[in-house]
Design a protein around this motif. Structure first.
Motif, PDB file in Angstrom:
ATOM      1  N   TYR A   1      18.402 -59.353   2.745  1.00  0.00           N
ATOM      2  CA  TYR A   1      16.967 -59.224   3.034  1.00  0.00           C
ATOM      3  C   TYR A   1      16.542 -60.286   4.042  1.00  0.00           C
ATOM      4  O   TYR A   1      15.757 -60.019   4.974  1.00  0.00           O
ATOM      5  CB  TYR A   1      16.171 -59.360   1.735  1.00  0.00           C
ATOM      6  N   ALA A   2      17.070 -61.492   3.876  1.00  0.00           N
ATOM      7  CA  ALA A   2      16.730 -62.584   4.786  1.00  0.00           C
ATOM      8  C   ALA A   2      17.211 -62.300   6.201  1.00  0.00           C
ATOM      9  O   ALA A   2      16.515 -62.607   7.181  1.00  0.00           O
ATOM     10  CB  ALA A   2      17.334 -63.886   4.269  1.00  0.00           C
ATOM     11  N   ILE A   3      18.400 -61.717   6.321  1.00  0.00           N
ATOM     12  CA  ILE A   3      18.914 -61.343   7.646  1.00  0.00           C
ATOM     13  C   ILE A   3      17.938 -60.386   8.325  1.00  0.00           C
ATOM     14  O   ILE A   3      17.609 -60.536   9.507  1.00  0.00           O
ATOM     15  CB  ILE A   3      20.312 -60.701   7.526  1.00  0.00           C
ATOM     16  N   GLU A   4      17.449 -59.408   7.559  1.00  0.00           N
ATOM     17  CA  GLU A   4      16.519 -58.429   8.124  1.00  0.00           C
ATOM     18  C   GLU A   4      15.177 -59.071   8.486  1.00  0.00           C
ATOM     19  O   GLU A   4      14.530 -58.656   9.457  1.00  0.00           O
ATOM     20  CB  GLU A   4      16.315 -57.270   7.147  1.00  0.00           C
ATOM     21  N   MET A   5      14.729 -60.045   7.728  1.00  0.00           N
ATOM     22  CA  MET A   5      13.489 -60.738   8.059  1.00  0.00           C
ATOM     23  C   MET A   5      13.573 -61.365   9.454  1.00  0.00           C
ATOM     24  O   MET A   5      12.604 -61.330  10.229  1.00  0.00           O
ATOM     25  CB  MET A   5      13.182 -61.829   7.032  1.00  0.00           C
ATOM     26  N   ILE A   6      14.725 -61.930   9.760  1.00  0.00           N
ATOM     27  CA  ILE A   6      14.891 -62.570  11.063  1.00  0.00           C
ATOM     28  C   ILE A   6      15.112 -61.528  12.154  1.00  0.00           C
ATOM     29  O   ILE A   6      14.503 -61.598  13.223  1.00  0.00           O
ATOM     30  CB  ILE A   6      16.063 -63.575  11.015  1.00  0.00           C
ATOM     31  N   ARG A   7      15.937 -60.547  11.869  1.00  0.00           N
ATOM     32  CA  ARG A   7      16.218 -59.497  12.851  1.00  0.00           C
ATOM     33  C   ARG A   7      14.945 -58.783  13.306  1.00  0.00           C
ATOM     34  O   ARG A   7      14.788 -58.449  14.475  1.00  0.00           O
ATOM     35  CB  ARG A   7      17.186 -58.475  12.261  1.00  0.00           C
ATOM     36  N   THR A   8      14.067 -58.525  12.377  1.00  0.00           N
ATOM     37  CA  THR A   8      12.867 -57.754  12.688  1.00  0.00           C
ATOM     38  C   THR A   8      11.708 -58.605  13.170  1.00  0.00           C
ATOM     39  O   THR A   8      10.612 -58.097  13.418  1.00  0.00           O
ATOM     40  CB  THR A   8      12.413 -56.939  11.463  1.00  0.00           C
ATOM     41  N   GLY A   9      11.930 -59.898  13.284  1.00  0.00           N
ATOM     42  CA  GLY A   9      10.917 -60.761  13.860  1.00  0.00           C
ATOM     43  C   GLY A   9       9.899 -61.326  12.903  1.00  0.00           C
ATOM     44  O   GLY A   9       8.946 -61.976  13.317  1.00  0.00           O
ATOM     45  N   ARG A  10      10.067 -61.115  11.589  1.00  0.00           N
ATOM     46  CA  ARG A  10       9.126 -61.680  10.625  1.00  0.00           C
ATOM     47  C   ARG A  10       9.254 -63.189  10.513  1.00  0.00           C
ATOM     48  O   ARG A  10       8.311 -63.884  10.134  1.00  0.00           O
ATOM     49  CB  ARG A  10       9.351 -61.066   9.240  1.00  0.00           C
ATOM     50  N   ALA A  11      10.457 -63.710  10.757  1.00  0.00           N
ATOM     51  CA  ALA A  11      10.702 -65.143  10.600  1.00  0.00           C
ATOM     52  C   ALA A  11      11.751 -65.589  11.600  1.00  0.00           C
ATOM     53  O   ALA A  11      12.532 -64.776  12.119  1.00  0.00           O
ATOM     54  CB  ALA A  11      11.165 -65.441   9.176  1.00  0.00           C
ATOM     55  N   ASP A  12      11.765 -66.885  11.870  1.00  0.00           N
ATOM     56  CA  ASP A  12      12.823 -67.491  12.686  1.00  0.00           C
ATOM     57  C   ASP A  12      13.893 -68.127  11.808  1.00  0.00           C
ATOM     58  O   ASP A  12      15.054 -68.211  12.189  1.00  0.00           O
ATOM     59  CB  ASP A  12      12.240 -68.566  13.608  1.00  0.00           C
ATOM     60  N   VAL A  13      13.480 -68.605  10.638  1.00  0.00           N
ATOM     61  CA  VAL A  13      14.375 -69.287   9.705  1.00  0.00           C
ATOM     62  C   VAL A  13      14.062 -68.784   8.300  1.00  0.00           C
ATOM     63  O   VAL A  13      12.888 -68.620   7.941  1.00  0.00           O
ATOM     64  CB  VAL A  13      14.186 -70.826   9.755  1.00  0.00           C
ATOM     65  N   VAL A  14      15.114 -68.536   7.506  1.00  0.00           N
ATOM     66  CA  VAL A  14      14.930 -68.133   6.106  1.00  0.00           C
ATOM     67  C   VAL A  14      15.946 -68.879   5.239  1.00  0.00           C
ATOM     68  O   VAL A  14      17.137 -68.924   5.562  1.00  0.00           O
ATOM     69  CB  VAL A  14      15.095 -66.618   5.898  1.00  0.00           C
ATOM     70  N   VAL A  15      15.461 -69.457   4.156  1.00  0.00           N
ATOM     71  CA  VAL A  15      16.317 -70.089   3.150  1.00  0.00           C
ATOM     72  C   VAL A  15      16.618 -69.018   2.102  1.00  0.00           C
ATOM     73  O   VAL A  15      15.690 -68.479   1.484  1.00  0.00           O
ATOM     74  CB  VAL A  15      15.612 -71.297   2.507  1.00  0.00           C
ATOM     75  N   ALA A  16      17.891 -68.708   1.906  1.00  0.00           N
ATOM     76  CA  ALA A  16      18.229 -67.543   1.074  1.00  0.00           C
ATOM     77  C   ALA A  16      19.439 -67.803   0.188  1.00  0.00           C
ATOM     78  O   ALA A  16      20.345 -68.550   0.559  1.00  0.00           O
ATOM     79  CB  ALA A  16      18.501 -66.333   1.966  1.00  0.00           C
ATOM     80  N   GLY A  17      19.458 -67.147  -0.972  1.00  0.00           N
ATOM     81  CA  GLY A  17      20.607 -67.275  -1.864  1.00  0.00           C
ATOM     82  C   GLY A  17      20.310 -66.754  -3.247  1.00  0.00           C
ATOM     83  O   GLY A  17      19.396 -65.948  -3.452  1.00  0.00           O
ATOM     84  N   GLY A  18      21.094 -67.218  -4.217  1.00  0.00           N
ATOM     85  CA  GLY A  18      20.948 -66.748  -5.594  1.00  0.00           C
ATOM     86  C   GLY A  18      21.202 -67.861  -6.580  1.00  0.00           C
ATOM     87  O   GLY A  18      21.897 -68.838  -6.277  1.00  0.00           O
ATOM     88  N   THR A  19      20.644 -67.698  -7.774  1.00  0.00           N
ATOM     89  CA  THR A  19      20.779 -68.708  -8.824  1.00  0.00           C
ATOM     90  C   THR A  19      20.822 -68.028 -10.181  1.00  0.00           C
ATOM     91  O   THR A  19      20.305 -66.921 -10.349  1.00  0.00           O
ATOM     92  CB  THR A  19      19.608 -69.707  -8.769  1.00  0.00           C
ATOM     93  N   GLU A  20      21.436 -68.683 -11.155  1.00  0.00           N
ATOM     94  CA  GLU A  20      21.444 -68.156 -12.521  1.00  0.00           C
ATOM     95  C   GLU A  20      21.743 -69.276 -13.512  1.00  0.00           C
ATOM     96  O   GLU A  20      22.540 -70.183 -13.221  1.00  0.00           O
ATOM     97  CB  GLU A  20      22.490 -67.059 -12.676  1.00  0.00           C
ATOM     98  N   ALA A  21      21.081 -69.191 -14.670  1.00  0.00           N
ATOM     99  CA  ALA A  21      21.298 -70.147 -15.755  1.00  0.00           C
ATOM    100  C   ALA A  21      21.167 -69.389 -17.062  1.00  0.00           C
ATOM    101  O   ALA A  21      20.093 -69.333 -17.653  1.00  0.00           O
ATOM    102  CB  ALA A  21      20.285 -71.285 -15.679  1.00  0.00           C
ATOM    103  N   ALA A  22      22.250 -68.781 -17.512  1.00  0.00           N
ATOM    104  CA  ALA A  22      22.180 -67.904 -18.689  1.00  0.00           C
ATOM    105  C   ALA A  22      23.212 -68.269 -19.750  1.00  0.00           C
ATOM    106  O   ALA A  22      23.555 -67.434 -20.592  1.00  0.00           O
ATOM    107  CB  ALA A  22      22.361 -66.450 -18.257  1.00  0.00           C
ATOM    108  N   ILE A  23      23.722 -69.498 -19.718  1.00  0.00           N
ATOM    109  CA  ILE A  23      24.646 -69.919 -20.780  1.00  0.00           C
ATOM    110  C   ILE A  23      23.803 -70.281 -21.999  1.00  0.00           C
ATOM    111  O   ILE A  23      23.334 -71.406 -22.175  1.00  0.00           O
ATOM    112  CB  ILE A  23      25.528 -71.095 -20.316  1.00  0.00           C
ATOM    113  N   HIS A  24      23.582 -69.284 -22.815  1.00  0.00           N
ATOM    114  CA  HIS A  24      22.680 -69.354 -23.964  1.00  0.00           C
ATOM    115  C   HIS A  24      23.238 -68.397 -25.013  1.00  0.00           C
ATOM    116  O   HIS A  24      23.872 -67.393 -24.674  1.00  0.00           O
ATOM    117  CB  HIS A  24      21.269 -68.938 -23.517  1.00  0.00           C
ATOM    118  N   PRO A  25      23.030 -68.666 -26.296  1.00  0.00           N
ATOM    119  CA  PRO A  25      23.653 -67.816 -27.323  1.00  0.00           C
ATOM    120  C   PRO A  25      23.338 -66.335 -27.238  1.00  0.00           C
ATOM    121  O   PRO A  25      24.207 -65.504 -27.509  1.00  0.00           O
ATOM    122  CB  PRO A  25      23.146 -68.416 -28.650  1.00  0.00           C
TER     123      PRO A  25
END
Length: 423
Positions: free
Chosen positions: A179-203
């Motif tokens: 999605y971030a790649i498309e934001m830049i390609r289509t001119g919505r942004a010049d720079v985008v901070v992008a990625g993923g996170t998870e914290a689900a080590i729980h019973p």
């Protein structure tokens, strides 16, 4: 600014994973074939069928001030740690508006999570039951909402071009970067901070995944439990952490003299329409995503030398992915060095695509593919369809332009493939 064909590049990387508290130590662990899987030491693990997981190597409270950390779900803590590293690595010295190299109105953030603030939700419900209404934290809603990691990263860097949170199970992190790649390609942004996170080590998540028979119960050998492509594989190992990249238009990066890791070529997306949990056994949906990537982007199959596979260590999923690669690329797949880095990090769910993008970009930058560990008996179907990098890291071609793919798939039949290329 309305161009739809702008070149996108990676100028910053950051990570916090079971192998290390930053991208450099994570990469060192991957190349060394190190496992981040450990026995669960919490009291609640005694009642679980699955007693292993891959926690982060460095607690986020060692990086984030404790008063700030107390107002963030663990998933947001991870995202902030990785994003701050990536932001500094890209050469930005302050948030947008304070750093003259970036206009806040041209800066976006796209950070995904497959589950969101599940630990906050469940822990605060326990507080409600055990201590009463007045003891529930007033920060609970901003902490548990799935967009909390993205919102907090957006606040940290001053992003005003858009802050987004794709939720596509284990494909979420990769979809965020696409999605971030498309934001830049289509001119919505010049720079985008992008990625993923998870914290689900729980019973609860561990009990649920365990009862689905999706997770490995190889409790006696934690470091050998995540074993993609091995004939004895019996499910994934749950990991936690985050991976974040700074994406930038090539023009913007050149103007400020930024160091470039790789070109972000594009994405391919599809859906299986097969089952809420089980992958389509022949990999048809994955094939469509791969073909979509090739049809929509200027990428020569001969350039592709490396694939960071989704390969979670499940009996059906591992082989379906390799069949799809073979179906789309035919004999060209013979020169793909396939790495399954979840053998070392465990499966970070919504964070997997982010961490594995960091690994894919660094594989191109250093021209070396990480190994797949714990493959003692290679599945014959894997051997017939792919060249799996086993045991030790493998050098990639040192001459010419090369490309790599990062595959991510999720419950619900979500398929995302990202492509990167050396400059």
């Amino acid at each position: 600014m309305n161009s739809t064909n702008r070149t996108v590049v990676v100028t910053g990387i950051g990570a916090t994973t079971p192998l290390g508290g930053d991208a450099a130590s994570t990469w060192e662990g991957l190349i060394a074939g190190k496992s981040g899987v450990k026995p669960l030491e919490q009291d609640w693990a005694a009642d679980q069928a699955v007693k292993i997981a891959a926690p982060v190597a460095v607690e986020p409270t060692e990086v984030i001030p404790r008063p700030q950390a107390r107002r963030l779900d663990r998933s947001a803590q991870f995202a902030l740690v990785a994003a701050k590293e990536a932001w500094a690595d890209a050469g930005f010295e302050a948030k947008a508006g304070e750093d003259p190299n970036i206009d806040p109105d041209r800066l976006g953030a796209v950070i995904a999570s497959g589950i969101g603030g599940v630990t906050t939700l469940l822990d605060q419900y326990d507080v409600l039951k055990e201590k009463g209404v007045r003891r529930v934290s007033p920060h609970t809603v901003p902490m548990l909402m799935p967009n909390s990691p993205s919102a907090n990263v957006g606040l940290a860097v001053g992003a005003r071009a858009g802050v987004h949170t794709p939720v596509s199970a284990c494909a979420s992190g990769a979809e965020a970067i696409g999605y971030a790649i498309e934001m830049i390609r289509t001119g919505r942004a010049d720079v985008v901070v992008a990625g993923g996170t998870e914290a689900a080590i729980h019973p609860l998540p561990i009990a649920a995944f365990g009862n689905m028979m999706a997770m490995s119960k190889n409790n006696d050998d934690p470091q050998g439990a995540s074993r993609p492509y091995d004939t004895a594989r019996d499910g994934f190992v749950l990991g936690e952490g985050a991976g974040v990249v700074v994406l930038e238009s090539a023009e913007h990066a050149a103007k400020r003299g930024a160091r470039v890791y790789a070109e972000a070529v594009g994405q391919g997306i599809s859906a299986d329409a097969h089952d809420i949990v089980q992958p389509e056994p022949e990999g048809r949906g994955i094939s469509h995503a791969l073909q979509n990537l090739m049809d929509r982007n200027d990428l020569d199959p001969a350039e592709i030398v490396h694939v960071n596979a989704h390969a979670t260590s499940t009996p059906a999923g591992d082989i379906a992915e390799l069949k799809a690669l073979r179906k789309v690329f035919g004999d060209d797949a013979d020169h793909f060095a396939v790495s399954a880095t979840k053998s070392m990090t465990g499966h970070l769910l919504g964070g997997a695509g982010g961490v594995e993008t960091v690994a894919t970009v660094l594989a191109l930058y250093h021209r070396v593919a990480p190994p797949t560990i714990n493959v003692e008996s290679l599945d014959p179907e894997a051997e017939a369809n792919a060249d799996v990098v086993r045991g030790e890291a493998r050098k990639l071609p040192v001459e010419g332009r090369i490309a790599a793919l990062n595959d991510s798939f999720g419950f619900g039949g979500h398929n995302v493939v990202l492509a990167f290329r050396t400059i």
